[in-house]
Scaffold this active site. Structure first.
Site, PDB file in Angstrom:
ATOM      1  CG  ASP A  44       3.625  15.509   8.414  1.00 16.44           C
ATOM      2  OD1 ASP A  44       3.509  16.467   9.202  1.00 16.44           O
ATOM      3  OD2 ASP A  44       2.805  14.760   8.553  1.00 16.44           O
ATOM      4  CG  ASP A  80      -1.954   1.052   1.258  1.00 13.70           C
ATOM      5  OD1 ASP A  80      -1.554   2.208   0.412  1.00 13.70           O
ATOM      6  OD2 ASP A  80      -2.805   1.165   1.908  1.00 13.70           O
ATOM      7  CG  ASP A  88       0.948  16.080  11.244  1.00 15.67           C
ATOM      8  OD1 ASP A  88       1.625  15.272  11.426  1.00 15.67           O
ATOM      9  OD2 ASP A  88       0.311  16.230  10.029  1.00 15.67           O
ATOM     10  CG  HIS A 130      -1.330  15.455   7.036  1.00 14.54           C
ATOM     11  ND1 HIS A 130      -0.070  14.975   7.473  1.00 14.54           N
ATOM     12  CD2 HIS A 130      -1.584  15.029   5.474  1.00 14.54           C
ATOM     13  CE1 HIS A 130       0.557  14.521   6.098  1.00 14.54           C
ATOM     14  NE2 HIS A 130      -0.508  14.532   5.356  1.00 14.54           N
ATOM     15  CG  HIS A 135      -5.259  12.381  10.872  1.00 16.24           C
ATOM     16  ND1 HIS A 135      -5.633  13.660  10.039  1.00 16.24           N
ATOM     17  CD2 HIS A 135      -4.218  12.252  10.170  1.00 16.24           C
ATOM     18  CE1 HIS A 135      -4.658  14.492   9.391  1.00 16.24           C
ATOM     19  NE2 HIS A 135      -3.539  13.454   9.546  1.00 16.24           N
ATOM     20  CE1 TYR A 180       4.234   9.219   8.536  1.00 16.72           C
ATOM     21  CE2 TYR A 180       3.712  11.449   7.638  1.00 16.72           C
ATOM     22  CZ  TYR A 180       3.291  10.553   8.263  1.00 16.72           C
ATOM     23  OH  TYR A 180       2.181  10.746   9.148  1.00 16.72           O
TER      24      TYR A 180
HETATM   25  N1  Q9C Z   1      -0.514  12.467  -0.630  1.00 14.58           N
HETATM   26  C1  Q9C Z   1      -0.312  11.917   9.796  1.00 14.58           C
HETATM   27  O1  Q9C Z   1       0.617  12.567   9.288  1.00 14.58           O
HETATM   28  N2  Q9C Z   1      -2.424  10.155   2.932  1.00 14.58           N
HETATM   29  N3  Q9C Z   1      -1.052  11.444   8.891  1.00 14.58           N
HETATM   30  C2  Q9C Z   1      -2.406  11.423   2.342  1.00 14.58           C
HETATM   31  C3  Q9C Z   1      -1.735  12.494   0.133  1.00 14.58           C
HETATM   32  C4  Q9C Z   1      -2.721  10.218   4.174  1.00 14.58           C
HETATM   33  C5  Q9C Z   1      -0.896  11.422   7.545  1.00 14.58           C
HETATM   34  C6  Q9C Z   1      -2.184  11.385   0.930  1.00 14.58           C
HETATM   35  C7  Q9C Z   1      -1.635  10.807   5.222  1.00 14.58           C
HETATM   36  C8  Q9C Z   1      -2.050  10.708   6.752  1.00 14.58           C
HETATM   37  C9  Q9C Z   1      -0.191  11.429  11.393  1.00 14.58           C
HETATM   38 ZN    ZN Z   2       0.814  14.568   9.037  1.00 15.68          ZN
END
Ligand code: Q9C
Ligand code: ZN
Length: 676
Positions: A265, A20, A172, A174, A135, A305
């Site tokens: 990130d 994945d 973060d 996101h 999230h 990441y």
């Molecule tokens: N390229 C956290 O950083 N995928 N979660 C997004 C966009 C999900 C991130 C795809 C990313 C979740 C904790």
């Molecule tokens: Zn994030």
């Protein structure tokens, strides 16, 4: 008082068992490599190590439904196929047989950290955890998150420790929509999040991530969203967001605890964020938060990441928590236009709910012809002198520049710098922490005589001796022997001592010297307006910018006015100037209360990379010297007391100055310039 590091090796057990591409970045190495870097730099050893415990099901129930917790409990016995099928029911989630255990440890680590801080065992700390949490929702896993670690910790702080005001800072990249949903109608939790948004075209593609989502019912104004509509945001954008959005609201809110949803990130190199902030920026952000809630800051890892960028950023944050002075920020301190548009939008959306955002930009902006600063002077190139990443043309060059930047940071030494105190009469009454140096050394007599000769006020033995200590302390700061200092001077010699200190600093090693003179102190007449000295006189007779390097302001009488001056004027100038030494002089009739002086010193310490010398009058109270020592060591300054709204006159004077200066000092901007 110490920094806790909460961790448990078991949290590396969960991993992706099938293919994945979206989920593979959330891997066990995120924790192992970050921890390894902390060890290599000797930082882990300086923390109080706590082994994470599992959160109980009752604790999980502070946020999550019993059915959802039971479902997660059940995943422990599932086979790979069943885990994959269940994961598919959620957005960006994978489960592993160890997920339940790991996620309970992650939530438990956050709880343990909050307990350690609120019982006074430590001042602050970091929980290094996975899976992340922000999230996750009452009955749903989402975006690699299973239980909402930070939200559970906030509920626990309210319920078990009786707190009434908690600030959550989610840096973060996101949007932590899970945290937003859990507290959207709760005025006791102020939730701030910035996030990559691109006008809704970035995951999780939610309308409620935009600035106009401000909370519901009683909670209106307690959700603060700052969406980034372009990638590439960097140090200047992040610092501007703190100075012009988060910190004004946070001071007005007056939290008892700060929780950081610390995702990295948002740092340079991250494949998700695509942003540019360098690791040392997170030391700055952390130390800016440490002036709140008496320094009670609990950070919990979220995303991040790019393994090397993540690890460096974690190290920077831990160093900041430990009180080490931050490295200077690299790069030009000019926010992007798109960032300014976002800042303007969130300030407008929040203005109805916060006094500190009202009256903003209300004063008429003077036309450039009236008393505009001399535009001909251009400052020395800003940008941290230590690290300069070349501008990259290609992807490969960008990668090379990033790894060279990260290499430089890895090699940067972490000397145990200290604060020194050269006091005279104050000494006896002061109980100093054991790591504070009592400064006795003095510059050589001969050398000093040359410096002191032009000044009658320095002829007296007492003043002359005090000057000797000041000069030696100044040299020691510029040479890196000590980090910061406080020195006392007999009152009649205050102006002359400051004058000599500036000249000495400039001729010694200070490329850029910021002088914050509080009280009746005049700018030395022979000071060159060459961009090497920025002179800021607080309590000058009127608000005036005689040049972009010569600014004077009255001292506001309200807490709201004082905070606005610091956050909207002093710090943006300091960040734009990027001084390698800050001289703070509390001169005759400075009128600062001890907590105000401490806050000023604590905040200036951040852009100055810790290099601050505070000059006080010998007659100052030991209490003033005591709080200044704390502030310079990176401890949380005492509260300013109840928030009082800035007066219209104060705001008008401030806006007048900002209007004059903001074309040259870009960090003053809170809105995108018109036209262009
Ligand atoms: N390229 C956290 O950083 N995928 N979660 C997004 C966009 C999900 C991130 C795809 C990313 C979740 C904790
Ligand atoms: Zn994030």
């Amino acid at each position: 008082m110490g920094t806790a590091l909460v961790y448990h090796e078991d949290m590396t057990a969960a991993r992706l068992l099938w293919d994945d591409p979206e989920c593979e970045i959330e891997c066990p190495e995120r924790l192992t490599i970050a921890l390894e870097r902390l060890r290599q730099r000797g930082l882990e050893q300086r923390c109080l190590r706590l082994a994470a415990r599992e959160a109980s099901e009752e604790e999980l129930g502070l946020v999550h439904s019993p059915e959802y917790v039971a479902l997660l409990r059940g995943t422990q016995a599932l086979g790979t196929g069943e885990l994959q099928a269940l994961s598919g029911q959620y957005d960006a989630i994978y489960f592993h047989p160890s997920t339940f255990h790991c996620a309970r440890l992650a939530a438990g680590a956050a709880l343990q950290l909050v307990d350690a801080v609120l019982t006074g065992a430590v001042q602050n700390g970091l929980a290094l955890v996975r899976p992340p949490g922000h999230h996750s929702q009452r009955a749903a896993a989402n975006g690699f998150c299973v239980f909402n670690n930070v939200a559970i910790a906030a509920k626990h702080a309210k319920q078990k420790h009786g707190l009434h005001r908690i600030l959550i800072v989610d840096w973060d990249i996101h949007h932590g929509q899970g945290i937003q949903y859990i507290f959207e109608d709760d005025p006791s939790v102020l939730y701030f999040s910035w996030h990559r948004y691109e006008h809704g075209r970035f995951w999780p593609y939610l309308q409620e991530s935009d600035t106009d989502a401000v909370g519901q019912g009683q909670g209106r104004g307690f959700t603060v969203n700052l969406p980034w509509n372009q990638v590439g945001m960097g140090n200047a954008d992040y610092v501007a967001a703190f100075l012009h959005v988060l910190l004004p609201l946070a001071f007005e809110f007056d939290p008892e605890l700060v929780l950081v949803a610390a995702g990295f990130d948002s740092a340079v190199g991250d494949p998700e964020g695509q942003m540019q902030a360098t690791p040392e920026c997170f030391a700055h952000l952390t130390q800016l938060l440490q002036v709140l809630a008496c320094g009670r800051v609990c950070a919990v890892l979220e995303g991040g990441y790019h393994l090397e960028s993540l690890s460096q950023s974690v190290c920077m944050m831990v160093q900041a928590l430990l009180g080490d002075p931050p490295l200077p920020l690299s790069g030009p301190m000019e926010p992007h236009r798109s960032a300014l548009e976002s800042i303007q939008s969130v300030r407008a959306a929040q203005a109805p709910h916060w006094m500190s955002l009202q009256q903003q930009d209300a004063a008429p902006v003077l036309s450039p012809s009236t008393r505009s600063p001399e535009g001909s002077i251009s400052p020395l190139l800003p940008g941290g002198p230590e690290f300069k990443a070349p501008v990259a043309q290609t992807e490969a060059q960008a990668m090379a520049a990033l790894s060279s930047l990260l290499d430089q940071l890895r090699l940067y030494p972490t000397p145990p710098l200290r604060t020194a105190v050269a006091l005279t009469e104050l000494d006896a009454a002061l109980v100093l922490p054991p790591d504070v140096l009592h400064w006795e050394r003095s510059a050589p007599q001969k050398e000093m005589q040359a410096w002191a000769r032009p000044h009658e006020a320095l002829a007296q033995d007492k003043s002359f001796n005090a000057l000797g200590k000041v000069l030696y302390l100044l040299d020691s700061i510029l040479d890196g022997q000590v980090s910061s200092g406080i020195a006392a001077t007999p009152a009649p010699a205050a102006a002359a001592t400051l004058d000599v200190a500036i000249q000495r600093g400039l001729s010694h090693r200070a490329q850029r010297l910021l002088c914050v003179a509080v009280g009746q102190l005049d700018r030395p007449l022979d000071l060159a307006d060459d961009g090497r000295t920025l002179w800021l006189n607080i309590r000058g007779k009127e608000a005036a910018a005689l040049s972009m390097f010569h600014v004077s302001t009255p001292l506001p009488g309200t807490t709201g006015g004082f905070l606005s001056y610091i956050l909207a004027l002093v710090l943006p100038l300091a960040y734009g100037f990027q001084p390698n030494l800050v001289l703070v002089a509390l001169g005759p009739a400075h009128g600062l209360q001890a907590p105000q002086a401490a806050l000023l010193a604590a905040l200036l310490r951040v852009p100055a990379g810790g290099q601050v010398l505070v000059l006080v009058e010998e007659e100052s109270t030991p209490q003033l010297a005591g709080v200044l020592v704390q502030a310079l060591r990176g401890e949380g300054p005492p509260s300013l007391g109840p928030f009082s709204r800035a007066s219209p006159e104060e705001m008008q004077a401030l806006e007048h100055l900002r209007g004059q200066l903001r074309t040259q000092w870009k960090m003053l901007q809170v809105a995108a310039p018109q036209g262009l």
